[in-house]
Design a protein around this motif. Structure first.
Motif, PDB file in Angstrom:
ATOM      1  N   LYS A 117      11.055   2.666  -9.508  1.00 31.51           N
ATOM      2  CA  LYS A 117      11.942   2.309  -8.405  1.00 31.51           C
ATOM      3  C   LYS A 117      12.126   3.501  -7.470  1.00 31.51           C
ATOM      4  O   LYS A 117      12.208   4.652  -7.912  1.00 31.51           O
ATOM      5  CB  LYS A 117      13.296   1.863  -8.943  1.00 31.51           C
ATOM      6  CG  LYS A 117      13.250   0.576  -9.760  1.00 31.51           C
ATOM      7  CD  LYS A 117      14.621   0.222 -10.312  1.00 31.51           C
ATOM      8  CE  LYS A 117      14.579  -1.053 -11.139  1.00 31.51           C
ATOM      9  NZ  LYS A 117      15.922  -1.387 -11.710  1.00 31.51           N
ATOM     10  N   ARG A 118      12.219   3.211  -6.178  1.00 31.69           N
ATOM     11  CA  ARG A 118      12.301   4.274  -5.177  1.00 31.69           C
ATOM     12  C   ARG A 118      13.459   5.222  -5.441  1.00 31.69           C
ATOM     13  O   ARG A 118      13.325   6.443  -5.287  1.00 31.69           O
ATOM     14  CB  ARG A 118      12.448   3.664  -3.777  1.00 31.69           C
ATOM     15  CG  ARG A 118      12.528   4.701  -2.671  1.00 31.69           C
ATOM     16  CD  ARG A 118      12.609   4.066  -1.304  1.00 31.69           C
ATOM     17  NE  ARG A 118      13.930   3.521  -1.009  1.00 31.69           N
ATOM     18  CZ  ARG A 118      14.918   4.221  -0.471  1.00 31.69           C
ATOM     19  NH1 ARG A 118      14.761   5.507  -0.213  1.00 31.69           N
ATOM     20  NH2 ARG A 118      16.074   3.647  -0.209  1.00 31.69           N
ATOM     21  N   GLY A 119      14.615   4.685  -5.824  1.00 30.15           N
ATOM     22  CA  GLY A 119      15.797   5.510  -5.990  1.00 30.15           C
ATOM     23  C   GLY A 119      15.842   6.325  -7.266  1.00 30.15           C
ATOM     24  O   GLY A 119      16.807   7.065  -7.492  1.00 30.15           O
ATOM     25  N   THR A 120      14.819   6.240  -8.096  1.00 29.90           N
ATOM     26  CA  THR A 120      14.792   7.029  -9.332  1.00 29.90           C
ATOM     27  C   THR A 120      14.831   8.517  -8.998  1.00 29.90           C
ATOM     28  O   THR A 120      14.047   8.994  -8.166  1.00 29.90           O
ATOM     29  CB  THR A 120      13.523   6.709 -10.151  1.00 29.90           C
ATOM     30  OG1 THR A 120      13.482   5.305 -10.417  1.00 29.90           O
ATOM     31  CG2 THR A 120      13.507   7.471 -11.453  1.00 29.90           C
TER      32      THR A 120
ATOM     33  N   GLY B  18      11.383   1.303   7.444  1.00 31.91           N
ATOM     34  CA  GLY B  18      11.958   1.135   6.118  1.00 31.91           C
ATOM     35  C   GLY B  18      11.432   2.130   5.102  1.00 31.91           C
ATOM     36  O   GLY B  18      10.924   3.206   5.461  1.00 31.91           O
ATOM     37  N   HIS B  19      11.532   1.779   3.837  1.00 26.93           N
ATOM     38  CA  HIS B  19      11.039   2.586   2.736  1.00 26.93           C
ATOM     39  C   HIS B  19      10.372   1.664   1.723  1.00 26.93           C
ATOM     40  O   HIS B  19      10.860   0.556   1.482  1.00 26.93           O
ATOM     41  CB  HIS B  19      12.176   3.342   2.037  1.00 26.93           C
ATOM     42  CG  HIS B  19      12.954   4.244   2.939  1.00 26.93           C
ATOM     43  ND1 HIS B  19      12.492   5.479   3.329  1.00 26.93           N
ATOM     44  CD2 HIS B  19      14.162   4.078   3.533  1.00 26.93           C
ATOM     45  CE1 HIS B  19      13.394   6.049   4.128  1.00 26.93           C
ATOM     46  NE2 HIS B  19      14.409   5.217   4.271  1.00 26.93           N
ATOM     47  N   PRO B  20       9.255   2.092   1.116  1.00 28.07           N
ATOM     48  CA  PRO B  20       8.673   1.258   0.059  1.00 28.07           C
ATOM     49  C   PRO B  20       9.651   1.132  -1.104  1.00 28.07           C
ATOM     50  O   PRO B  20      10.296   2.122  -1.481  1.00 28.07           O
ATOM     51  CB  PRO B  20       7.404   2.020  -0.340  1.00 28.07           C
ATOM     52  CG  PRO B  20       7.598   3.414   0.165  1.00 28.07           C
ATOM     53  CD  PRO B  20       8.478   3.317   1.359  1.00 28.07           C
ATOM     54  N   PRO B  21       9.794  -0.070  -1.673  1.00 24.76           N
ATOM     55  CA  PRO B  21      10.792  -0.263  -2.732  1.00 24.76           C
ATOM     56  C   PRO B  21      10.459   0.450  -4.031  1.00 24.76           C
ATOM     57  O   PRO B  21      11.344   0.705  -4.839  1.00 24.76           O
ATOM     58  CB  PRO B  21      10.811  -1.778  -2.932  1.00 24.76           C
ATOM     59  CG  PRO B  21       9.493  -2.253  -2.405  1.00 24.76           C
ATOM     60  CD  PRO B  21       9.134  -1.325  -1.294  1.00 24.76           C
ATOM     61  N   ARG B  22       9.207   0.794  -4.233  1.00 28.55           N
ATOM     62  CA  ARG B  22       8.794   1.527  -5.439  1.00 28.55           C
ATOM     63  C   ARG B  22       7.917   2.696  -5.009  1.00 28.55           C
ATOM     64  O   ARG B  22       7.493   2.778  -3.859  1.00 28.55           O
ATOM     65  CB  ARG B  22       8.026   0.605  -6.387  1.00 28.55           C
ATOM     66  CG  ARG B  22       8.824  -0.627  -6.829  1.00 28.55           C
ATOM     67  CD  ARG B  22       8.018  -1.502  -7.789  1.00 28.55           C
ATOM     68  NE  ARG B  22       6.802  -1.998  -7.156  1.00 28.55           N
ATOM     69  CZ  ARG B  22       5.847  -2.664  -7.808  1.00 28.55           C
ATOM     70  NH1 ARG B  22       5.956  -2.892  -9.104  1.00 28.55           N
ATOM     71  NH2 ARG B  22       4.766  -3.104  -7.168  1.00 28.55           N
ATOM     72  N   ARG B  23       7.637   3.590  -5.942  1.00 30.79           N
ATOM     73  CA  ARG B  23       6.828   4.761  -5.596  1.00 30.79           C
ATOM     74  C   ARG B  23       5.991   5.202  -6.788  1.00 30.79           C
ATOM     75  O   ARG B  23       6.398   5.071  -7.947  1.00 30.79           O
ATOM     76  CB  ARG B  23       7.721   5.909  -5.120  1.00 30.79           C
ATOM     77  CG  ARG B  23       8.760   6.355  -6.129  1.00 30.79           C
ATOM     78  CD  ARG B  23       9.708   7.403  -5.534  1.00 30.79           C
ATOM     79  NE  ARG B  23      10.635   7.906  -6.536  1.00 30.79           N
ATOM     80  CZ  ARG B  23      10.364   8.901  -7.373  1.00 30.79           C
ATOM     81  NH1 ARG B  23       9.198   9.513  -7.318  1.00 30.79           N
ATOM     82  NH2 ARG B  23      11.260   9.298  -8.252  1.00 30.79           N
TER      83      ARG B  23
ATOM     84  N   PRO C 273       0.800  -1.241   0.000  1.00 33.36           N
ATOM     85  CA  PRO C 273       0.000   0.000   0.000  1.00 33.36           C
ATOM     86  C   PRO C 273       0.825   1.279   0.000  1.00 33.36           C
ATOM     87  O   PRO C 273       0.429   2.282  -0.610  1.00 33.36           O
ATOM     88  CB  PRO C 273      -0.829  -0.118   1.284  1.00 33.36           C
ATOM     89  CG  PRO C 273      -0.854  -1.563   1.612  1.00 33.36           C
ATOM     90  CD  PRO C 273       0.434  -2.133   1.106  1.00 33.36           C
ATOM     91  N   HIS C 274       1.985   1.265   0.664  1.00 33.15           N
ATOM     92  CA  HIS C 274       2.817   2.463   0.781  1.00 33.15           C
ATOM     93  C   HIS C 274       3.238   3.008  -0.587  1.00 33.15           C
ATOM     94  O   HIS C 274       3.370   4.219  -0.773  1.00 33.15           O
ATOM     95  CB  HIS C 274       4.085   2.144   1.578  1.00 33.15           C
ATOM     96  CG  HIS C 274       3.878   1.265   2.760  1.00 33.15           C
ATOM     97  ND1 HIS C 274       3.427  -0.047   2.650  1.00 33.15           N
ATOM     98  CD2 HIS C 274       4.082   1.493   4.087  1.00 33.15           C
ATOM     99  CE1 HIS C 274       3.348  -0.582   3.856  1.00 33.15           C
ATOM    100  NE2 HIS C 274       3.736   0.320   4.746  1.00 33.15           N
ATOM    101  N   GLU C 275       3.461   2.118  -1.550  1.00 33.09           N
ATOM    102  CA  GLU C 275       3.968   2.527  -2.858  1.00 33.09           C
ATOM    103  C   GLU C 275       2.977   3.417  -3.606  1.00 33.09           C
ATOM    104  O   GLU C 275       3.371   4.218  -4.459  1.00 33.09           O
ATOM    105  CB  GLU C 275       4.275   1.287  -3.699  1.00 33.09           C
ATOM    106  CG  GLU C 275       5.382   0.432  -3.121  1.00 33.09           C
ATOM    107  CD  GLU C 275       5.603  -0.849  -3.900  1.00 33.09           C
ATOM    108  OE1 GLU C 275       6.756  -1.345  -3.922  1.00 33.09           O
ATOM    109  OE2 GLU C 275       4.637  -1.371  -4.504  1.00 33.09           O
TER     110      GLU C 275
END
Length: 369
Positions: A318-321, A265-270, A235-237
């Motif tokens: 991806k989260r780091g984008t 943590g952090h969601p792996p995607r966004r 759900p976080h993404e």
């Protein structure tokens, strides 16, 4: 089953869903819908009910939202997660005091009903599919269109997306486009659809297709199960903690992942909204690859031509984008430039103020003095 709305002039069913995608002018239909002058035929969607005195506490124990205090006429939405916190089903909820009405996308209905039936055990609940009896009509605003009534309660689901619900959390920052989102879905007897079509034909209100509804939904950053969710989604993404998750309600399947990602943590995607370069005149489909500097970073989940914003899309990356970078979308072989509008920021999560502990084995020296 083909809807009687397909008999209206100009009606086109692009995806063969049984309801009109548009009536010949999707942009004008968007404007009419945004101004509260149009209705959307969603009769391809499904309706489930849960009855019995244990219905709310039972659903509360299985899904992500706090439901035990739901009052007759109140709306909510909830997610059914797997044990790892991934989204398996989403349901829009109306409670009438005796029955919980679950509005779901048609492909979900059979699987969701089967799973709920398997979880009844000795509890006083009954699950039924009422899709053959009731159809769904979508609106923005409140057109003069009566809804079906159950236990004295009009069966209208009011989308909570306009604000963060109690127990929820928003990752998006600043002014949210969902603040003006007044979407609702009303149930009507399925045999009343023909009469509603007659009222449209007589000019009492306009009809807008599903393309118009999707365009306005995308502009509001509003996720939908059948488009934004895949087998990895948490759900976080999608910033779905705003309205579909209660962070302090207690235990349910997947709750550990929800809490851990949100707090530590952090969601792996966004989720991002993309403003697409329209100069090529092409339209990316769901699943179109999103890349940065030639490397794949995500995929389009929904896209539309908005009557004011032009070509837009929702995508999961991806989260780091790099949130400031211009991305590229592959629209059936054509590279389309896409500017990001951040919905879920890269730093989303890690909300708990947990102090850093010294590394195991590290030597702590006393200061000299």
């Amino acid at each position: 089953m083909a809807s009687p709305f397909l008999g209206l002039p100009g009606a086109v069913d692009i995806a063969e869903t049984g309801v009109p995608a548009h009536y010949g002018n999707p942009l004008a239909e968007q404007r009419a819908l945004a101004e509260g002058r149009a209705i959307v035929d969603l009769s391809d969607r499904a309706v489930l009910t849960v009855t019995g005195p244990d219905r709310l506490s039972w659903l509360n124990s299985l899904t992500s939202q706090a439901l035990t205090g739901l009052q007759p006429g109140e709306s909510s939405e909830t997610l059914l997660l797997d044990v790892t916190g991934r989204v398996e089903h989403a349901a829009r909820i109306v409670e009438d005091g005796e029955t919980v009405w679950l509005l779901v996308d048609r492909p979900e209905a059979e699987g969701l009903r089967g799973w709920l039936d398997s979880m009844r055990f000795m509890l006083r609940v009954e699950v039924a599919d009422r899709t053959d009896e009731y159809a769904t009509i979508g609106t923005l605003g409140e057109p003069d269109l009566p809804a079906a009534v159950s236990n004295g309660v009009p069966l209208v689901w009011h989308d909570p997306w306009h604000a963060v619900t109690p127990g929820g959390h928003q990752y998006a920052r600043g002014e949210h486009p969902g603040a003006d989102w007044s979407w609702s879905e009303r149930l009507v007897p399925r045999d009343a659809l023909a009469g509603i079509v007659d009222r449209v034909a007589a000019g009492e209100f306009a009809a807008a297709g599903t393309l118009a509804a999707d365009a306005l939904r995308i502009a509001a950053w509003r996720p939908r199960f059948s488009t934004e969710v895949d087998e990895r989604t948490i759900p976080h993404e999608l910033d779905w903690l705003r309205t579909a998750v209660h962070l302090t309600k207690g235990c349910y399947r997947g709750q550990e992942t929800v809490a851990k990602v949100h707090n530590l943590g952090h969601p792996p995607r966004r989720l991002v909204m993309l403003h697409l370069d329209g100069s090529e005149g092409v339209h990316p489909a769901q699943g179109a690859v999103v890349s940065l500097d030639g490397k794949e970073v995500g995929a389009v989940t929904s896209s539309a031509l908005h009557y004011e914003l032009g070509p837009i899309a929702l995508a999961v990356v991806k989260r780091g984008t790099d949130a400031a970078a211009t991305l590229t979308v592959d629209a059936d072989g054509t590279a389309v430039a896409a500017a990001q509008e951040v919905v879920v920021p890269p730093e989303a999560g890690a909300e708990a103020d947990v102090p850093r502990l010294p590394r195991l084995g590290a030597v702590t020296r006393k200061p000299r003095g």
